[in-house]
Each structure stands twice: as C-alpha cells, then as structure tokens.
Design a protein around this motif. Structure first.
Motif, mmCIF file in Angstrom:
data_model
loop_
_atom_site.group_PDB
_atom_site.id
_atom_site.type_symbol
_atom_site.label_atom_id
_atom_site.label_comp_id
_atom_site.label_asym_id
_atom_site.label_seq_id
_atom_site.Cartn_x
_atom_site.Cartn_y
_atom_site.Cartn_z
ATOM 1 N N ALA A 45 -7.758 42.712 -7.728
ATOM 2 C CA ALA A 45 -6.592 42.818 -6.844
ATOM 3 C C ALA A 45 -5.641 43.936 -7.266
ATOM 4 O O ALA A 45 -4.783 44.346 -6.472
ATOM 5 C CB ALA A 45 -5.844 41.490 -6.802
ATOM 6 N N PRO A 63 -12.697 36.584 -8.271
ATOM 7 C CA PRO A 63 -11.865 35.924 -7.267
ATOM 8 C C PRO A 63 -11.325 36.944 -6.273
ATOM 9 O O PRO A 63 -10.851 38.012 -6.663
ATOM 10 C CB PRO A 63 -10.742 35.291 -8.088
ATOM 11 C CG PRO A 63 -10.720 36.055 -9.375
ATOM 12 C CD PRO A 63 -12.118 36.501 -9.626
ATOM 13 N N THR A 65 -8.777 37.238 -2.930
ATOM 14 C CA THR A 65 -7.801 36.617 -2.033
ATOM 15 C C THR A 65 -7.994 37.175 -0.630
ATOM 16 O O THR A 65 -8.591 38.251 -0.442
ATOM 17 C CB THR A 65 -6.372 36.920 -2.493
ATOM 18 O OG1 THR A 65 -6.145 38.337 -2.373
ATOM 19 C CG2 THR A 65 -6.146 36.485 -3.936
ATOM 20 N N GLU A 67 -5.850 38.600 1.143
ATOM 21 C CA GLU A 67 -5.161 39.888 1.217
ATOM 22 C C GLU A 67 -6.028 41.007 0.639
ATOM 23 O O GLU A 67 -6.113 42.106 1.202
ATOM 24 C CB GLU A 67 -3.829 39.810 0.468
ATOM 25 C CG GLU A 67 -2.795 38.871 1.086
ATOM 26 C CD GLU A 67 -3.104 37.413 0.825
ATOM 27 O OE1 GLU A 67 -2.589 36.565 1.581
ATOM 28 O OE2 GLU A 67 -3.884 37.107 -0.124
ATOM 29 N N THR A 68 -6.659 40.731 -0.496
ATOM 30 C CA THR A 68 -7.539 41.739 -1.097
ATOM 31 C C THR A 68 -8.734 42.006 -0.198
ATOM 32 O O THR A 68 -9.131 43.166 0.002
ATOM 33 C CB THR A 68 -8.010 41.282 -2.486
ATOM 34 O OG1 THR A 68 -6.884 41.106 -3.343
ATOM 35 C CG2 THR A 68 -8.948 42.304 -3.110
ATOM 36 N N ASN A 88 -14.201 30.700 -4.823
ATOM 37 C CA ASN A 88 -13.089 31.538 -5.258
ATOM 38 C C ASN A 88 -12.859 32.732 -4.340
ATOM 39 O O ASN A 88 -12.259 33.726 -4.733
ATOM 40 C CB ASN A 88 -13.314 32.019 -6.690
ATOM 41 C CG ASN A 88 -14.499 32.974 -6.811
ATOM 42 O OD1 ASN A 88 -15.297 33.111 -5.886
ATOM 43 N ND2 ASN A 88 -14.624 33.611 -7.963
ATOM 44 N N MET A 89 -13.357 32.631 -3.112
ATOM 45 C CA MET A 89 -13.153 33.700 -2.133
ATOM 46 C C MET A 89 -13.203 33.110 -0.731
ATOM 47 O O MET A 89 -13.767 32.023 -0.530
ATOM 48 C CB MET A 89 -14.212 34.796 -2.316
ATOM 49 C CG MET A 89 -15.642 34.339 -2.219
ATOM 50 S SD MET A 89 -16.837 35.667 -2.621
ATOM 51 C CE MET A 89 -16.594 35.861 -4.395
#
Length: 343
Positions: A45, A63, A65, A67-68, A88-89
């Motif tokens: 990130a 991981p 997010t 947003e990423t 985690n995604m």
C-alpha cells in the motif's frame, strides 16, 4: 516503475522468496521478460500510485485493501505461491474486474501423497518402531515382530477430501487392489466415480475404513469437524493419516483416541507450528509425527516458478492461466487455513 515495453511484476511472496521458487534459469527469464519490484507484503500500500497502476502481476499473497486494488488498474493476476488462500483481499471485486487469483499448490500434491502413503505403510507394518527396537537390541524376529501388522493390499481405505492431493493419493493407492471410498461434499458423485472411487458419506468413510486419509482444506464449514464422535466411529485399530491442515481436526480428541488404543495415527501438520517442546503429542505412543515436511522439497518449490512463468506467458498473449489452479468466487472466501511460517 516499469520500463517502457516491459510489464511490471510485484513480488511479495513471504515467507517464500524468488530464489526458492525459481531456478537460476527461470529467474533470469523472469527478469528478462519483466521488471520485478520486490517488497514486503505490508509495504504494498506504500507504493506510489504510478507504480501500483503499472503492476500487471503479483507474486505472493500480500494484504490488499479496496483502495489499493482500485489503484492497480493494470492488474491481471495474483499468483498465490504460499498456496493457502487467505481472506486478506477483496475477492469479490477481483472477480468482478476479471482479475485471476491462482494458486500453485498443485506442486505439493505428489510429494505429500508419497509421504502419506509411507505413513500409512508404517502404521500398518510398524517400520519405525521396529527400527528403533533393532537399534536398541530388543528386536523381534520374523512373525514375532508382526503381531499387529496388517496389509494395505485388499483393505478398505477412506479419503476425506478429493482435490489435487486426494487425486494424487488415489493414483498411488491404485496398485493396492483396495476398496477406496471418498467423502467430498464439494464434488458431484460422477466425478468421484470417474476416478474409480466410491462416493460415500463421512459416516461410511470413518466406520468402514482400515485406513483414513484426511486431505481436506480448512473452510468455514469444516473447522474441527473430525471430533471425538468422529474418531469413535472408526474401526478399532484403524489408521488415521492427517496430511492437509490440523484445523479440520479436534486435535485433543485425536490424541485421546490414540492414547486410548482405539486407533493409531500419523500427522504431518499440527495446530501450532513449530510445535511447543512440551506438547503431549511428541511422546504419544501410536502416533507417527512429521514436521510439516511432506511437500517441502526443492523440486516442488521450483515447479512453482515454472508454473508462474507459463501462466504469465499465456496471459501476456490474452489467454487464461492454465497451469495454476484458479480460485473460485463461490469458495475462496470460505478458506480458513493459517498462513505458513516455515517453508
């Protein structure tokens, strides 16, 4: 940032490394065809928007997010080389965008199946215990050393789970002229019959098998489902071989079933790894132990790199990945395996 004309690969395969999963020749090919940016999973990130926008492939399971992911406009595939799908995604968004999530776990199927067969043969013939007795001068010769021995040939065998590992195990068992029954609620009976095994309920697999192999992944549906009642259903003196993940088993109940003399067992996996030095399973008679080493062969790790390169080549040409196993949107979020900490 990617060089013009060269796609960008972000590498974050912790705890595995590119050196572990690629041969020298494959590593050179990777760098010749792609710009490779290596970073810690937690640092994904922190990459610039420009870098994230250029990433075509991810090697690893960092991981991510929402947003990423939104910034990763060129992403085509995530290569999970740990082989445990972790929640985690944002998988749903990945699937909506047509981004592949694939795992190279099939490389472990053959090696793990071989060790599982070796464990079953040992439980049937007492090979390790007989060797220890021989070293210590208390060996029993001939038939005197076979009071509890039995054969896999012509026996009844149960397999719980029938993914890549279950299929590899079934191939190895095909020469034993055994009756093989399989419980896998995620597969239709016709697929099982195509592999010359009998579809069966869990009750039948447990109660009618001389040897039970457990190769099922841990999911939100089956955590600890092999419990005290399950072990009580097994035949007395039957063998239980655990090869996938300890999370599918109530491990205390398994140890008690062995301690009581009802069954014998073998396991390559444990609830916590590395295992505590004072864990009672270490000294439990009738229990064969392996330190999660069944699949951890260099030849298997290197096959991962070959699979990744082949699938990247396919996707570079507008084709889908074929060597790695694609995650399914209906099941990926149900996976519950722990991430590995040791290769």
């Amino acid at each position: 940032m990617s060089t013009i004309g060269k796609p960008l690969v972000l590498s974050a395969p912790d705890p595995r490394s590119l050196d572990l999963i690629f041969t020298d020749a494959a590593r050179r090919e990777l760098h010749a065809r792609y710009d490779v940016l290596e970073c810690e999973p937690s640092a994904l990130a922190e990459q610039s928007d420009e870098t994230l926008a250029a990433v075509r492939y991810i090697i690893g399971q960092p991981p991510i997010t929402p947003e990423t992911l939104a910034a990763m406009k060129s992403l085509r595939c995530i290569f999970n080389v740990e082989s445990n799908l972790i929640n985690n995604m944002p998988y749903e968004t990945l699937f909506e965008r047509g981004i592949h999530v694939v795992t190279t776990g099939a490389v472990f199927a053959g090696p793990v199946a071989e060790l599982g067969l070796a464990m079953a043969l040992n439980l049937a013939r007492g090979i390790v215990d007989a060797d220890v007795d021989f070293r210590e001068g208390r060996e029993l010769w001939g038939g005197d050393g076979n009071s509890t021995a039995r054969l896999l040939t012509g026996s009844e065998i149960g397999i719980v789970g029938f993914g890549d590992l279950g299929k590899a195990l079934n191939r190895l068992l095909s020469g034993f002229d055994a009756t093989i029954r399989v419980f896998d609620p995620w597969l239709p009976p016709s697929i099982l019959r195509e592999h010359n095994v009998e579809p069966a309920s869990l009750e039948t697999v447990l109660s009618q098998s001389d040897t039970v192999f457990v190769v099922a992944a841990v999911t939100s549906d089956n955590t600890g489902f092999l419990d005290r009642k399950a072990f009580a259903r097994m035949r007395r003196n039957a063998a239980f071989v655990l090869l996938s993940r300890a999370g599918v088993v109530d491990f205390d109940a398994l140890m008690q079933a062995v301690r009581s003399g009802h069954i014998v067992a073998a396991s390559d996996v444990f609830p916590d790894e590395p295992l505590a030095a004072d864990h009672p399973v270490r000294k439990l008679p009738g229990f064969l132990r392996s330190a999660h080493r069944a699949g951890a062969l260099d030849i298997a790790f290197k096959r991962m790199g070959d699979m990744v390169l082949e699938d990247m080549d396919l996707m570079d040409r507008g084709l889908p990945p074929m060597r790695s196993k694609r995650a399914e949107r209906e099941t990926v979020s149900r996976m519950r395996s722990k991430p590995v900490t040791n290769n």
